[in-house]
Design an enzyme around this catalytic site. Structure first.
Site, short mmCIF file in Angstrom:
data_model
loop_
_atom_site.label_atom_id
_atom_site.label_comp_id
_atom_site.label_asym_id
_atom_site.label_seq_id
_atom_site.Cartn_x
_atom_site.Cartn_y
_atom_site.Cartn_z
CB SER A 172 -0.78 -0.21 1.09
OG SER A 172 -1.98 0.90 0.96
CG ASP A 196 -6.31 -3.95 -3.83
OD1 ASP A 196 -7.08 -2.74 -3.28
OD2 ASP A 196 -5.29 -3.63 -3.38
CG HIS A 256 -5.64 -2.37 -0.06
ND1 HIS A 256 -4.67 -2.41 -0.86
CD2 HIS A 256 -5.42 -1.83 0.95
CE1 HIS A 256 -3.69 -1.66 -0.34
NE2 HIS A 256 -4.08 -1.00 0.60
#
Length: 351
Positions: A147, A302, A331
Site C-alpha cells: 500500500s 482490491d 486490499h
C-alpha cells in the site's frame, strides 16, 4: 541516538537524527528524527520494510508485543531474521517517533500541527536514505512494502536505483487512481469539517468524530463485500444495530487511540500525489528505468490497487515479475493469509 534493547539481543528500537532536510516543495525542516526497528544479525544482508498508512516501525515487534507483520518477519518465517537484518522506519510525517505534525518545532517548541510542510512519497524515501546512511547501511538486499509502503518501494527503485538488488511491491500501483483519491477525499473532508478540528488545533483525537468516519470509509475499501457478508451475515448486536455497524464504530474509535489525525491527513495527501511518472515522462517511461528486480503482488477484490494496472506496470519493468493472489480480503490481503503468498517473497529473496 537513544536505544531501546529488549531481551532479544538482535532486536533494537531507536531514533536516528538526520539533521536538516529540504523537501520537494522547497520547504526545509530544521531537525528531522527517524524512529526505527532493527532486527536480525548485524552482518546479514539488509531488508528495508516500508509501512502502510496507519502502520509504524513496529513491523516485527517482540514476543510480548507482536508487530503488524509478525507473521512475515522472524525466525523461520518468509523474511527470516536468522538470515536477514530487517529495518523498518516510521515514515516522515508519521506519529510514532519520526518527525511529523505532532512533533515539536525546534524553534517554537510547539507542535507543528498544520504548519508542518507538505510531504511527498519521495520525501519519505529521501529521509529513509539519509537515516540508513547514518546507521552505516550503504546497500540493501531488498525494499519491501504494501500500500503506502509499496509506493515508497517504487520510489526507492527510481531515486536510488543502484542501492538495492530487489524491490517487492504489494497492493500498490505506479500512481494512485482517481477512485483512491476519491475515498481519501471523503476521509479528509470528514476530519477537516469536524467542528472540533479547529484547523488542526484540536485538543485531542478523542474529540474528533470526523476521524472515526474517515477510518470507517477507509475500512470499507480495504476488504471485499463478500468477506463482510461472510463475517457479519446481517447479524444484530443489539435491537437497534447490526454487527457490521458495531465493527465500524470499534475501528473508528480504535484509530483515535493510536494515530494522529493531522498525520493521517498529511499521509493521505502524499498518497494522492503518488505518481512515479511525475517529472519522468509518465509512469511507463519511468518503469523502464528500474535496475533492480521488481516483484509485484496484486490481490483479488482490491478495489483501489487493481490487478490490470499492477500487471501492466510489471510488464513494463525490465526485470518485472508478478503474482496475483486469490483472496476475499481484498486490499488487506497483504496483511493476512501469509500461507498464500509468503513463500513467493521467501523464494524470490534467495535469488
Amino acid at each position: 541516538m537513544a536505544l531501546i534493547q529488549p531481551s532479544h539481543s538482535l532486536y533494537t528500537r531507536a531514533a536516528v537524527d538526520i539533521g536538516e532536510m529540504e523537501l520537494e516543495s522547497g520547504a526545509r525542516l530544521e531537525h528531522v528524527e527517524m524512529s526505527f526497528e532493527r532486527v536480525g544479525p548485524a552482518s546479514a544482508p539488509v531488508i528495508l520494510i516500508c509501512h502502510a498508512l496507519t502502520g509504524n516501525q513496529m513491523a516485527a515487534g517482540t514476543e510480548q508485543s507482536p508487530g503488524w507483520w509478525s507473521g512475515m518477519i522472524g525466525k523461520g518465517l518468509p523474511i527470516d531474521t536468522d538470515h536477514y537484518q530487517v529495518i523498518t522506519f516510521n515514515v516522515l510525517g508519521g506519529c510514532h517517533g519520526s518527525t511529523g505534525p505532532a512533533s515539536l518545532h525546534p524553534t517554537t517548541k510547539k507542535k507543528y500541527r498544520c504548519d508542518f510542510p507538505a510531504i511527498t512519497i519521495r520525501d519519505m524515501v529521501h529521509a529513509q536514505y539519509k537515516a540508513l546512511n547514518q546507521l552505516g547501511v550503504h546497500s540493501l538486499h531488498a525494499v519491501i512494502g504494501g500500500s503506502l509502503g509499496g509506493m515508497q518501494a517504487l520510489e526507492w527503485g527510481l531515486l536510488h536505483p543502484d542501492f538495492m538488488k530487489q524491490i517487492h511491491v504489494l497492493a500498490a500501483t505506479p500512481y494512485l487512481s482517481d477512485y483512491g483519491i476519491a475515498f481519501n477525499h471523503i476521509g479528509a473532508q470528514s476530519i477537516k469539517n469536524d467542528p472540533l478540528f479547529d484547523n488542526g488545533n484540536y485538543l485531542s483525537n478523542e474529540s474528533l468524530k470526523g476521524f472515526e468516519i474517515a477510518r470507517m470509509a477507509g475500512m470499507v475499501t480495504y476488504r471485499s463485500s463478500k468477506l463482510f457478508d461472510q463475517r457479519f451475515e446481517r447479524r444484530k448486536k443489539t435491537s437497534q444495530g447490526f454487527d457490521i455497524q458495531s465493527y465500524l464504530d470499534y475501528q473508528g474509535n480504535k484509530i483515535k487511540t493510536r494515530f494522529d489525525a493531522n498525520s493521517y491527513l498529511y499521509l493521505l495527501e502524499a498518497m494522492n500525489h503518488h505518481d512515479i511518472g511525475r517529472g519522468r515522462n509518465g509512469w511507463k517511461e519511468a518503469a523502464r528505468n528500474y535496475k533492480a528486480e521488481v516483484y509485484t503482488t496484486s490481490f483479488e477484490n482490491d478495489l483501489v490497487y487493481t490487478k490490470p494496472l499492477i500487471e501492466s506496470f510489471s510488464s513494463s519493468v525490465p526485470k518485472g515479475f508478478h503474482k496475483h493472489v486469490e483472496t476475499d480480503y481484498g486490499h488487506d490481503g497483504f496483511l493476512v493469509e501469509f500461507d498464500k503468498w509468503g513463500n513467493w517473497i521467501q523464494r524470490n529473496l534467495t535469488n
